[in-house]
Design a protein around this motif. Sequence first.
Motif, mmCIF file in Angstrom:
data_model
loop_
_atom_site.group_PDB
_atom_site.id
_atom_site.type_symbol
_atom_site.label_atom_id
_atom_site.label_comp_id
_atom_site.label_asym_id
_atom_site.label_seq_id
_atom_site.Cartn_x
_atom_site.Cartn_y
_atom_site.Cartn_z
ATOM 1 N N ARG A 1 -9.190 -0.038 6.756
ATOM 2 C CA ARG A 1 -10.385 -0.508 6.043
ATOM 3 C C ARG A 1 -10.242 -1.975 5.664
ATOM 4 O O ARG A 1 -11.223 -2.731 5.688
ATOM 5 N N LYS A 2 -9.032 -2.373 5.335
ATOM 6 C CA LYS A 2 -8.799 -3.766 4.952
ATOM 7 C C LYS A 2 -9.099 -4.708 6.103
ATOM 8 O O LYS A 2 -9.740 -5.753 5.923
ATOM 9 N N ASN B 1 -2.907 8.116 4.296
ATOM 10 C CA ASN B 1 -3.754 7.482 3.276
ATOM 11 C C ASN B 1 -3.527 5.978 3.232
ATOM 12 O O ASN B 1 -4.479 5.188 3.196
ATOM 13 N N GLY B 2 -2.265 5.577 3.262
ATOM 14 C CA GLY B 2 -1.964 4.152 3.256
ATOM 15 C C GLY B 2 -2.448 3.469 4.518
ATOM 16 O O GLY B 2 -2.977 2.349 4.467
ATOM 17 N N ALA C 1 -13.127 -3.300 7.874
ATOM 18 C CA ALA C 1 -14.185 -2.735 7.035
ATOM 19 C C ALA C 1 -15.558 -3.093 7.583
ATOM 20 O O ALA C 1 -16.487 -2.291 7.551
ATOM 21 N N SER D 1 0.788 4.243 7.878
ATOM 22 C CA SER D 1 1.712 3.181 7.473
ATOM 23 C C SER D 1 3.126 3.733 7.336
ATOM 24 O O SER D 1 3.339 4.780 6.734
ATOM 25 N N SER E 1 -4.961 4.370 6.371
ATOM 26 C CA SER E 1 -6.417 4.277 6.313
ATOM 27 C C SER E 1 -6.864 3.103 5.441
ATOM 28 O O SER E 1 -7.859 2.427 5.750
ATOM 29 N N GLU E 2 -6.114 2.855 4.363
ATOM 30 C CA GLU E 2 -6.421 1.705 3.508
ATOM 31 C C GLU E 2 -6.289 0.401 4.293
ATOM 32 O O GLU E 2 -7.117 -0.512 4.153
ATOM 33 N N LEU E 3 -5.258 0.312 5.123
ATOM 34 C CA LEU E 3 -5.049 -0.906 5.902
ATOM 35 C C LEU E 3 -6.121 -1.075 6.972
ATOM 36 O O LEU E 3 -6.571 -2.193 7.238
ATOM 37 N N THR F 1 0.836 -1.198 0.000
ATOM 38 C CA THR F 1 0.000 0.000 0.000
ATOM 39 C C THR F 1 0.870 1.246 0.000
ATOM 40 O O THR F 1 2.090 1.171 0.000
ATOM 41 N N ARG F 2 0.225 2.386 0.014
ATOM 42 C CA ARG F 2 0.955 3.643 0.140
ATOM 43 C C ARG F 2 1.373 3.850 1.593
ATOM 44 O O ARG F 2 0.835 3.245 2.497
#
Length: 204
Positions: free
Chosen positions: A115-116, A108-109, A119, A139, A111-113, A103-104
């Motif tokens: 959600r992963k 932002n990265g 979620a 991250s 937050s993606e994790l 991921t980034r």
Amino acid sequence: FLHDDSENSYAILLMDTQGVYNSGLSITSVANILALNALFSTFFIYNVEFPMSTDNFESLRLSLEHGKNLLDAKVNHEGEDFAAQPFHSFAFLFHDVNRKVDTRWGFNGGSELVRKYFAADDYQGFNVNAAFENIFGFSMPPAGNAMLQKTYDGRFAHLDPEFQVHLQTFISEIFSPHNFQAKAILGREIDVLDYLKGIKVLCT
């Protein structure tokens, strides 16, 4: 640390506590450490290696569930209410993230994790979102080879440049004045005496 705004003076307590994966501690001791940290922090940072393992998640789940039970059991101690539902802000600090694969980096990265992993409101039988007012992630890239050497002496300048940049970004945001928030329990801001009394109640 002391912080003054236009109306009040606040004491800021920064704590670096023992890790929750110490094999020498019982799960009850681990859960008590995490629960007390979460209860008496406005900003709780959970530093976890990426990818987050099943053992990591299970330890977190058991600790927070134990913490909630601990608070419920102490709710009417001596006629005073020290329960805190929900907890305040929870930050997942994912370290050793490989940007090319995973991921980034940064908020932002992170937050993606988050959600992963979380979620769904009910993830593996546990609703972490219901326990805290605010959950987010950050991250971090690997710190670099220097930190792996026996001769590493802790100097920031010897760490990977990408790591330095993102660590400074994270710290600058966390310690920004707009994130300073007085600790409140049950909607009431607490003072230092409340803080100490609450810890005593929950540790006995």
